[in-house]
Design a protein around this motif. Structure first.
Motif, PDB file in Angstrom:
ATOM      1  N   THR A 101      14.313 -25.063   8.052  1.00 55.30           N
ATOM      2  CA  THR A 101      15.400 -24.792   8.997  1.00 55.30           C
ATOM      3  C   THR A 101      14.852 -24.631  10.408  1.00 55.30           C
ATOM      4  N   VAL A 102      13.789 -23.857  10.540  1.00 55.88           N
ATOM      5  CA  VAL A 102      13.189 -23.618  11.862  1.00 55.88           C
ATOM      6  C   VAL A 102      12.666 -24.918  12.461  1.00 55.88           C
ATOM      7  N   PHE A 103      11.941 -25.707  11.685  1.00 54.67           N
ATOM      8  CA  PHE A 103      11.387 -26.950  12.225  1.00 54.67           C
ATOM      9  C   PHE A 103      12.475 -27.993  12.488  1.00 54.67           C
ATOM     10  N   ASP A 104      13.549 -27.992  11.693  1.00 58.91           N
ATOM     11  CA  ASP A 104      14.678 -28.891  11.969  1.00 58.91           C
ATOM     12  C   ASP A 104      15.334 -28.567  13.302  1.00 58.91           C
ATOM     13  N   ASN A 105      15.240 -27.304  13.725  1.00 63.77           N
ATOM     14  CA  ASN A 105      15.833 -26.875  14.993  1.00 63.77           C
ATOM     15  C   ASN A 105      14.806 -26.776  16.119  1.00 63.77           C
ATOM     16  N   SER A 106      13.672 -27.438  15.975  1.00 59.44           N
ATOM     17  CA  SER A 106      12.585 -27.286  16.958  1.00 59.44           C
ATOM     18  C   SER A 106      12.967 -27.761  18.352  1.00 59.44           C
ATOM     19  N   GLU A 107      13.957 -28.641  18.469  1.00 52.35           N
ATOM     20  CA  GLU A 107      14.364 -29.077  19.812  1.00 52.35           C
ATOM     21  C   GLU A 107      14.974 -27.922  20.600  1.00 52.35           C
ATOM     22  N   LYS A 108      15.447 -26.877  19.911  1.00 51.09           N
ATOM     23  CA  LYS A 108      16.045 -25.720  20.589  1.00 51.09           C
ATOM     24  C   LYS A 108      14.989 -24.735  21.094  1.00 51.09           C
ATOM     25  N   TRP A 109      13.828 -24.694  20.459  1.00 55.68           N
ATOM     26  CA  TRP A 109      12.822 -23.705  20.840  1.00 55.68           C
ATOM     27  C   TRP A 109      11.487 -24.333  21.257  1.00 55.68           C
ATOM     28  N   GLY A 110      11.318 -25.617  21.050  1.00 54.32           N
ATOM     29  CA  GLY A 110      10.048 -26.276  21.335  1.00 54.32           C
ATOM     30  C   GLY A 110       9.584 -26.155  22.774  1.00 54.32           C
ATOM     31  N   HIS A 117      -1.569 -21.775  22.638  1.00 57.56           N
ATOM     32  CA  HIS A 117      -1.654 -20.392  22.169  1.00 57.56           C
ATOM     33  C   HIS A 117      -0.268 -19.762  21.983  1.00 57.56           C
ATOM     34  N   LYS A 118       0.787 -20.407  22.453  1.00 58.85           N
ATOM     35  CA  LYS A 118       2.140 -19.869  22.292  1.00 58.85           C
ATOM     36  C   LYS A 118       2.821 -20.346  21.016  1.00 58.85           C
ATOM     37  N   PHE A 119       2.244 -21.347  20.342  1.00 60.95           N
ATOM     38  CA  PHE A 119       2.911 -21.916  19.173  1.00 60.95           C
ATOM     39  C   PHE A 119       3.192 -20.881  18.082  1.00 60.95           C
ATOM     40  N   VAL A 120       2.182 -20.163  17.646  1.00 61.89           N
ATOM     41  CA  VAL A 120       2.367 -19.212  16.544  1.00 61.89           C
ATOM     42  C   VAL A 120       3.320 -18.073  16.928  1.00 61.89           C
ATOM     43  N   PRO A 121       3.179 -17.444  18.099  1.00 64.66           N
ATOM     44  CA  PRO A 121       4.143 -16.393  18.453  1.00 64.66           C
ATOM     45  C   PRO A 121       5.592 -16.889  18.541  1.00 64.66           C
ATOM     46  N   VAL A 122       5.792 -18.077  19.115  1.00 62.50           N
ATOM     47  CA  VAL A 122       7.153 -18.616  19.207  1.00 62.50           C
ATOM     48  C   VAL A 122       7.674 -18.953  17.816  1.00 62.50           C
ATOM     49  N   LEU A 123       6.832 -19.553  16.987  1.00 64.94           N
ATOM     50  CA  LEU A 123       7.234 -19.870  15.613  1.00 64.94           C
ATOM     51  C   LEU A 123       7.605 -18.596  14.861  1.00 64.94           C
ATOM     52  N   VAL A 130      15.756 -16.184  11.487  1.00 68.23           N
ATOM     53  CA  VAL A 130      16.560 -16.840  10.449  1.00 68.23           C
ATOM     54  C   VAL A 130      16.797 -15.851   9.317  1.00 68.23           C
ATOM     55  N   HIS A 131      18.055 -15.557   9.066  1.00 66.44           N
ATOM     56  CA  HIS A 131      18.419 -14.636   7.989  1.00 66.44           C
ATOM     57  C   HIS A 131      19.382 -15.340   7.042  1.00 66.44           C
ATOM     58  N   PRO A 132      18.863 -15.906   5.958  1.00 62.35           N
ATOM     59  CA  PRO A 132      19.756 -16.619   5.043  1.00 62.35           C
ATOM     60  C   PRO A 132      20.795 -15.669   4.442  1.00 62.35           C
ATOM     61  N   GLU A 133      21.980 -16.215   4.223  1.00 67.08           N
ATOM     62  CA  GLU A 133      23.056 -15.413   3.658  1.00 67.08           C
ATOM     63  C   GLU A 133      22.674 -14.869   2.280  1.00 67.08           C
ATOM     64  N   HIS A 134      21.997 -15.698   1.504  1.00 68.98           N
ATOM     65  CA  HIS A 134      21.590 -15.299   0.163  1.00 68.98           C
ATOM     66  C   HIS A 134      20.117 -15.667  -0.021  1.00 68.98           C
ATOM     67  N   HIS A 135      19.384 -14.785  -0.637  1.00 75.83           N
ATOM     68  CA  HIS A 135      18.020 -15.126  -1.006  1.00 75.83           C
ATOM     69  C   HIS A 135      17.722 -14.509  -2.369  1.00 75.83           C
ATOM     70  N   CYS A 136      16.781 -15.113  -3.036  1.00 70.74           N
ATOM     71  CA  CYS A 136      16.368 -14.593  -4.341  1.00 70.74           C
ATOM     72  C   CYS A 136      14.856 -14.704  -4.423  1.00 70.74           C
ATOM     73  N   ASN A 137      14.189 -13.579  -4.423  1.00 73.64           N
ATOM     74  CA  ASN A 137      12.742 -13.559  -4.526  1.00 73.64           C
ATOM     75  C   ASN A 137      12.330 -13.112  -5.917  1.00 73.64           C
ATOM     76  N   ARG A 138      11.362 -13.833  -6.468  1.00 69.03           N
ATOM     77  CA  ARG A 138      10.758 -13.439  -7.738  1.00 69.03           C
ATOM     78  C   ARG A 138       9.336 -13.008  -7.451  1.00 69.03           C
ATOM     79  N   LEU A 139       8.887 -12.014  -8.176  1.00 63.77           N
ATOM     80  CA  LEU A 139       7.549 -11.478  -7.961  1.00 63.77           C
ATOM     81  C   LEU A 139       6.843 -11.401  -9.301  1.00 63.77           C
TER      82      LEU A 139
END
Length: 172
Positions: A101-110, A117-123, A130-139
């Protein structure tokens, strides 16, 4: 860069390794050494988890345990994940669906990345936004210490996770 895949690499990992090598996408370890490095990576995470547990640490009060928990959660995911870093201090990570999702929207933040040196902090800023409406984590916790915590919180939302006993045969 190293592709570590899952803690129990299967044929899919071998195919990814072959594609990375064939298409010269990165420098990689020879396949015969690769499995040892991947095994060591996941075993080391498990050892760190067990050591912290034995010293009475919890995810709520220990930053390293929080990071280990996140990596172990990624291992239980079928979605993939990645960690990006530059130097010793700039680091970010995310599950595959969020990263796509983030990389698909890179034209908005690129345009904010006007120096390498700004790539990692901006990423990182974009991933945490990004806060997905639903998530399911398994551990899947390393069980060699024989201790299973009563309460584990989700590395993504902080809620207490439900506890199950799982047996799995996966021919992936």
């Amino acid at each position: 860069m190293i592709y570590v895949g899952k803690s129990n690499p299967k044929d899919k990992v071998r195919r990814c390794h072959e594609i990375i090598d064939r298409d010269r996408l990165s420098h990689i370890f020879p396949l015969k050494d690769y499995y040892d490095y991947v095994w060591f990576f996941w075993v080391r995470l498990g050892s760190m988890w067990n050591s912290k547990i034995q010293h009475g640490m919890t995810v709520e009060d220990d930053k390293i345990m929080q990071e280990i928990l996140t990596m172990l959660t990624y291992d239980g995911s079928e979605q993939g994940w990645a960690v990006f870093s530059r130097g010793l201090h700039d680091m970010t990570k995310g599950k595959g669906d969020i990263l796509l999702t983030v990389f698909d929207n890179s034209e908005k933040w690129g345009q904010k990345v006007d120096h390498p040196h700004k790539f990692v902090p901006v990423l990182h800023e974009e991933i945490t936004g990004v806060h997905p409406e639903h998530h399911c984590n398994r551990l899947i916790l390393p069980g060699s210490a024989g201790y299973i915590p009563e309460r584990v919180v989700c590395s993504e939302c902080g809620r207490t996770m439900d506890k199950y006993i799982m047996y799995r045969c996966c021919t992936d």
